[in-house]
Enzyme design. Structure first.
Site, PDB file in Angstrom:
ATOM      1  N   CYS A 114     -10.650   6.275   8.711  1.00 58.70           N
ATOM      2  CA  CYS A 114      -9.354   5.603   8.624  1.00 58.70           C
ATOM      3  C   CYS A 114      -8.432   5.923   9.796  1.00 58.70           C
ATOM      4  O   CYS A 114      -7.479   5.195  10.063  1.00 58.70           O
ATOM      5  CB  CYS A 114      -8.654   5.970   7.314  1.00 58.70           C
ATOM      6  SG  CYS A 114      -9.532   5.414   5.837  1.00 58.70           S
ATOM      7  N   HIS A 254      -1.253   3.868   8.134  1.00 59.90           N
ATOM      8  CA  HIS A 254      -2.508   3.403   7.547  1.00 59.90           C
ATOM      9  C   HIS A 254      -2.242   2.999   6.106  1.00 59.90           C
ATOM     10  O   HIS A 254      -1.615   3.736   5.346  1.00 59.90           O
ATOM     11  CB  HIS A 254      -3.547   4.520   7.614  1.00 59.90           C
ATOM     12  CG  HIS A 254      -4.740   4.288   6.747  1.00 59.90           C
ATOM     13  ND1 HIS A 254      -5.408   3.069   6.707  1.00 59.90           N
ATOM     14  CD2 HIS A 254      -5.384   5.106   5.869  1.00 59.90           C
ATOM     15  CE1 HIS A 254      -6.411   3.161   5.848  1.00 59.90           C
ATOM     16  NE2 HIS A 254      -6.414   4.371   5.327  1.00 59.90           N
ATOM     17  N   ASN A 284      -7.045  -1.962   1.594  1.00 57.64           N
ATOM     18  CA  ASN A 284      -7.320  -0.860   2.516  1.00 57.64           C
ATOM     19  C   ASN A 284      -8.608  -1.142   3.279  1.00 57.64           C
ATOM     20  O   ASN A 284      -9.702  -1.021   2.740  1.00 57.64           O
ATOM     21  CB  ASN A 284      -7.434   0.450   1.727  1.00 57.64           C
ATOM     22  CG  ASN A 284      -7.792   1.649   2.589  1.00 57.64           C
ATOM     23  OD1 ASN A 284      -8.054   1.525   3.778  1.00 57.64           O
ATOM     24  ND2 ASN A 284      -7.809   2.821   1.979  1.00 57.64           N
TER      25      ASN A 284
END
Length: 327
Positions: A114, A254, A284
């Protein structure tokens, strides 16, 4: 003369298939509203069988290059931040560069989970400053093909998307990365992982298919560590840039979980109206969420020259980081 790396183009792309929470909640036996209440997600996009990671990345890169208005022969480097390449070998970046017509560019994959975009942007910024050549960073993932549909923790979160940023050299000291911080915590190595498929546990006929899919061992611990890492790195990046949180025009975190980035914003003293949020509609998509969010927010309300952006992420490994970027 000080050379910096200015953002001159942004792009993004998602698959055509939109998946609402109701579909996933029904498959997992959850009551309506369960997913949104715990994650902030209402829908996400998942790939169709014909979609590929390289195809998704190419479309996002093409948009960014078109908006940059740059001759593609001038691009010196393509970095592809992904956890889901087309193949384990070869890397996907050379194929994406070929499809984009980047005839004179180096190209390589970067596996940073990520936080991949944070690291890739850091490296690209350095490349532009050193070589005086434009670069493109693309972050893309097809996480729908890594989900264990029976595991609630991962099945409700992950999505497919791509985002891209084109950088070019500038003589304005207010452009590019003004301050940054990166971090790693290997003590939490197993919190988010795919058990099989690496050299420690290679593919074999005896491996259960569930072992090749993502698992989150302890969601609460991930939350605690992600908030701490993103907050700490953000403070360090702001200090390195010599700016305060109040000077940040937009905080682009993020999009892991709305509760995570809201907690980070609160810890930094950044009010909600300055936090860029795309998680409700896009879910996500790991490394892709920050460039996706940058492209979407810029299209909706253009980022102004001189604006300072704070980018922050944390993910599997654990690895993370934060950057203060002058637009």
């Amino acid at each position: 003369m000080i050379r910096t790396a200015r953002i001159i183009g942004l792009g993004h792309n998602v698959p055509a298939r939109r998946v609402g929470n109701a579909e996933i909640e029904a498959s997992l036996g959850l009551e309506g509203g369960w997913i949104e209440g715990r994650t902030g997600i209402r829908s996400r996009f998942w790939a169709e069988p014909h979609d590929t990671l390289s195809g998704l990345a190419t479309k996002a890169g093409d948009m960014a290059l078109e908006r940059a208005g740059i001759d593609r022969k001038d691009i010196g480097l393509l970095l592809l931040a992904t956890s889901t390449p087309d193949h384990l070998l070869p890397p996907s970046a050379p194929l994406v560069a070929h499809r984009l017509g980047l005839e004179r560019a180096g190209a390589v994959d970067l596996a940073g989970a990520c936080a991949g975009f944070i690291y890739a942007l850091t490296f690209a910024d350095g490349f532009v400053r050193l070589y005086n050549k434009p670069a493109i960073v693309i972050a893309a993932n097809l996480l729908s093909r890594r989900i264990n549909p029976a595991e609630r923790a991962s099945a409700v979160l992950f999505a497919d998307a791509a985002g891209a940023v084109v950088l070019a050299s500038s003589n304005n000291p207010g452009h590019g990365i003004l301050g940054g911080s990166v971090a790693a915590d290997g003590s939490a190595y197993g919190l988010i992982h795919i058990p099989a498929g690496g050299s420690n546990c290679p593919f074999s006929d005896e491996i259960d298919i569930s072992e090749t899919r993502m698992t989150i061992a302890d969601g609460r611990e991930v939350f605690i560590k992600a908030v701490e890492m993103m907050s700490r790195c953000s403070r360090e990046a702001l200090a390195a840039a010599g700016v305060t949180a109040s000077a940040v025009a937009r905080f682009v975190p993020h999009q892991a979980n709305a509760r995570i980035f809201n907690a980070v914003g609160k810890a930094l003293g950044i009010e909600e109206k300055r936090i860029v949020k795309t998680i409700a509609d896009y879910g996500n998509s790991s490394a892709a969420t920050i460039p996706l969010s940058l492209s979407i927010t810029h299209a909706a309300k253009p980022i102004q020259p001189g604006d300072k952006l704070l980018l922050a992420a944390a993910g599997a490994g654990l690895i993370g980081g934060a950057l203060v970027v002058g637009f």
